[in-house]
Design a protein around this motif. Sequence first.
Motif, mmCIF file in Angstrom:
data_model
loop_
_atom_site.group_PDB
_atom_site.id
_atom_site.type_symbol
_atom_site.label_atom_id
_atom_site.label_comp_id
_atom_site.label_asym_id
_atom_site.label_seq_id
_atom_site.Cartn_x
_atom_site.Cartn_y
_atom_site.Cartn_z
ATOM 1 N N GLU A 1 14.543 20.437 19.613
ATOM 2 C CA GLU A 1 15.727 20.009 18.850
ATOM 3 C C GLU A 1 16.536 18.984 19.636
ATOM 4 O O GLU A 1 16.959 17.949 19.096
ATOM 5 C CB GLU A 1 16.595 21.204 18.482
ATOM 6 N N HIS A 2 16.765 19.255 20.915
ATOM 7 C CA HIS A 2 17.547 18.335 21.743
ATOM 8 C C HIS A 2 16.835 16.990 21.866
ATOM 9 O O HIS A 2 17.459 15.919 21.775
ATOM 10 C CB HIS A 2 17.768 18.942 23.127
ATOM 11 N N ALA A 3 15.507 17.027 22.061
ATOM 12 C CA ALA A 3 14.744 15.786 22.218
ATOM 13 C C ALA A 3 14.797 14.937 20.960
ATOM 14 O O ALA A 3 14.881 13.704 21.030
ATOM 15 C CB ALA A 3 13.298 16.111 22.576
ATOM 16 N N ILE A 4 14.763 15.582 19.807
ATOM 17 C CA ILE A 4 14.848 14.836 18.551
ATOM 18 C C ILE A 4 16.243 14.234 18.375
ATOM 19 O O ILE A 4 16.396 13.043 18.067
ATOM 20 C CB ILE A 4 14.498 15.746 17.361
ATOM 21 N N ARG A 5 17.258 15.050 18.577
ATOM 22 C CA ARG A 5 18.631 14.570 18.368
ATOM 23 C C ARG A 5 18.975 13.410 19.306
ATOM 24 O O ARG A 5 19.759 12.526 18.940
ATOM 25 C CB ARG A 5 19.621 15.717 18.569
ATOM 26 N N THR A 6 18.425 13.407 20.513
ATOM 27 C CA THR A 6 18.804 12.407 21.519
ATOM 28 C C THR A 6 17.742 11.331 21.718
ATOM 29 O O THR A 6 17.837 10.550 22.658
ATOM 30 C CB THR A 6 19.083 13.092 22.869
ATOM 31 N N MET A 7 16.740 11.286 20.848
ATOM 32 C CA MET A 7 15.685 10.279 20.988
ATOM 33 C C MET A 7 16.298 8.882 20.963
ATOM 34 O O MET A 7 16.988 8.515 19.999
ATOM 35 C CB MET A 7 14.667 10.421 19.860
ATOM 36 N N PRO A 8 16.092 8.076 22.005
ATOM 37 C CA PRO A 8 16.733 6.756 22.063
ATOM 38 C C PRO A 8 16.273 5.828 20.945
ATOM 39 O O PRO A 8 15.091 5.781 20.609
ATOM 40 C CB PRO A 8 16.293 6.214 23.432
ATOM 41 N N GLU A 9 17.208 5.093 20.377
ATOM 42 C CA GLU A 9 16.864 4.113 19.357
ATOM 43 C C GLU A 9 16.089 2.944 19.957
ATOM 44 O O GLU A 9 15.258 2.330 19.282
ATOM 45 C CB GLU A 9 18.139 3.602 18.677
ATOM 46 N N ASP A 10 16.358 2.628 21.233
ATOM 47 C CA ASP A 10 15.693 1.488 21.876
ATOM 48 C C ASP A 10 14.442 1.910 22.634
ATOM 49 O O ASP A 10 13.970 1.210 23.520
ATOM 50 C CB ASP A 10 16.654 0.781 22.826
ATOM 51 N N PHE A 11 13.900 3.049 22.276
ATOM 52 C CA PHE A 11 12.685 3.589 22.879
ATOM 53 C C PHE A 11 11.557 2.560 22.763
ATOM 54 O O PHE A 11 11.330 1.978 21.706
ATOM 55 C CB PHE A 11 12.328 4.867 22.121
ATOM 56 N N GLU A 12 10.840 2.330 23.845
ATOM 57 C CA GLU A 12 9.676 1.441 23.840
ATOM 58 C C GLU A 12 8.496 2.174 24.463
ATOM 59 O O GLU A 12 8.648 2.912 25.432
ATOM 60 C CB GLU A 12 9.955 0.154 24.620
ATOM 61 N N SER A 13 7.316 1.960 23.916
ATOM 62 C CA SER A 13 6.124 2.630 24.431
ATOM 63 C C SER A 13 4.943 1.676 24.393
ATOM 64 O O SER A 13 4.694 1.014 23.372
ATOM 65 C CB SER A 13 5.809 3.877 23.608
ATOM 66 N N GLU A 14 4.193 1.628 25.488
ATOM 67 C CA GLU A 14 2.974 0.827 25.521
ATOM 68 C C GLU A 14 1.927 1.378 24.560
ATOM 69 O O GLU A 14 1.006 0.656 24.160
ATOM 70 C CB GLU A 14 2.409 0.782 26.940
ATOM 71 N N ALA A 15 2.072 2.643 24.187
ATOM 72 C CA ALA A 15 1.111 3.233 23.254
ATOM 73 C C ALA A 15 1.110 2.525 21.907
ATOM 74 O O ALA A 15 0.095 2.538 21.194
ATOM 75 C CB ALA A 15 1.431 4.721 23.050
ATOM 76 N N TRP A 16 2.224 1.903 21.550
ATOM 77 C CA TRP A 16 2.338 1.281 20.230
ATOM 78 C C TRP A 16 1.469 0.034 20.073
ATOM 79 O O TRP A 16 1.315 -0.466 18.962
ATOM 80 C CB TRP A 16 3.802 0.967 19.937
ATOM 81 N N SER A 17 0.892 -0.458 21.155
ATOM 82 C CA SER A 17 -0.042 -1.589 21.077
ATOM 83 C C SER A 17 -1.335 -1.257 21.828
ATOM 84 O O SER A 17 -2.012 -2.141 22.348
ATOM 85 C CB SER A 17 0.594 -2.859 21.650
ATOM 86 N N ALA A 18 -1.678 0.009 21.867
ATOM 87 C CA ALA A 18 -2.786 0.473 22.703
ATOM 88 C C ALA A 18 -4.139 -0.079 22.271
ATOM 89 O O ALA A 18 -5.057 -0.186 23.086
ATOM 90 C CB ALA A 18 -2.832 2.006 22.700
ATOM 91 N N LEU A 19 -4.301 -0.437 20.997
ATOM 92 C CA LEU A 19 -5.592 -0.926 20.510
ATOM 93 C C LEU A 19 -5.822 -2.403 20.829
ATOM 94 O O LEU A 19 -6.952 -2.887 20.720
ATOM 95 C CB LEU A 19 -5.701 -0.719 19.001
ATOM 96 N N GLU A 20 -4.788 -3.095 21.222
ATOM 97 C CA GLU A 20 -4.909 -4.527 21.476
ATOM 98 C C GLU A 20 -5.942 -4.781 22.587
ATOM 99 O O GLU A 20 -5.840 -4.250 23.688
ATOM 100 C CB GLU A 20 -3.559 -5.114 21.870
#
Length: 284
Positions: free
Chosen positions: A238-257
């Motif tokens: 619950e805490h992790a969801i409520r505080t998930m950063p809006e500016d979160f960036e992850s290399e996983a989001w382009s992992a197939l490139e």
Amino acid sequence: MTIGVIGGSGIYEALPLENVSTKSVSTPYGEPSEDVTLGELGGKEVAFLPRHGEDHQHTPTGAGYRANIYALKSVGVDRVISTNAVGSLREELPPRTLVVPDQIYDRTKHRTPTFFGEGMVVHMSFAQPYCPEMVGHLAESAREATDADVSEDGTYVCIEGPQYSTKAESEFYREQGWDIVGMTTIPEAKLAREAELSYATVAGVTDYDVWKDDSEVSLEEVLENAEANQESINAVIEHAIRTMPEDFESEAWSALEGTINTPTDAIPSETRERVDLLAGSYLD
């Protein structure tokens, strides 16, 4: 953002979701363990799936890992919080400790670890199997939201199951310097990476496996400590969801490139159709 949660049904029952609905998702990889539960929490969209099914009817090997990850991707999930029950390979990680691992050793034998194949070869980096940004966020959430002992980083050795380790195996894992042992982070983490999802897990220690002379792991002990861990894990999620950063960036989001080794015009049309949700933008 849409945050996926994979775990036991106790998590869903504890999360104060609003505007709840369920969605039945058909996938090219079979049926998910259950329908996807959708809701809102703290202004964030949440999608929940119980890994083993609502009544824990799927074994660690038989769970629909590919269908589950595909289903979460199909409803717009871009990051996944997973939960696991694990055994401890370290004296300093007693039962009821929470661990947010950063490494995996794969000892499974009978699971399909990829969405691809059938005329399409993908070679993807997996040096950091859990998204570092998500690992840090989950560990911080665990420290802020609970009074439990929290260990950040460490190696999760994933075994086939459903049997627990032999004493020889447990002692071998300890000799390698690994920290916790469980049955469910593989192939889930590999599939999440292929689906370009940021993925990490919070694991609740239920036992000392079988390496400890005065400890013989049993289902009764595992269930008792898993139930005790549940309140802490629910608070973390619950805490992790409520505080998930809006500016979160992850290399996983382009992992197939740059990972598709087969020329696009050589990939069979039925394979391209099957993986369109996952890799379509790379095959145009």
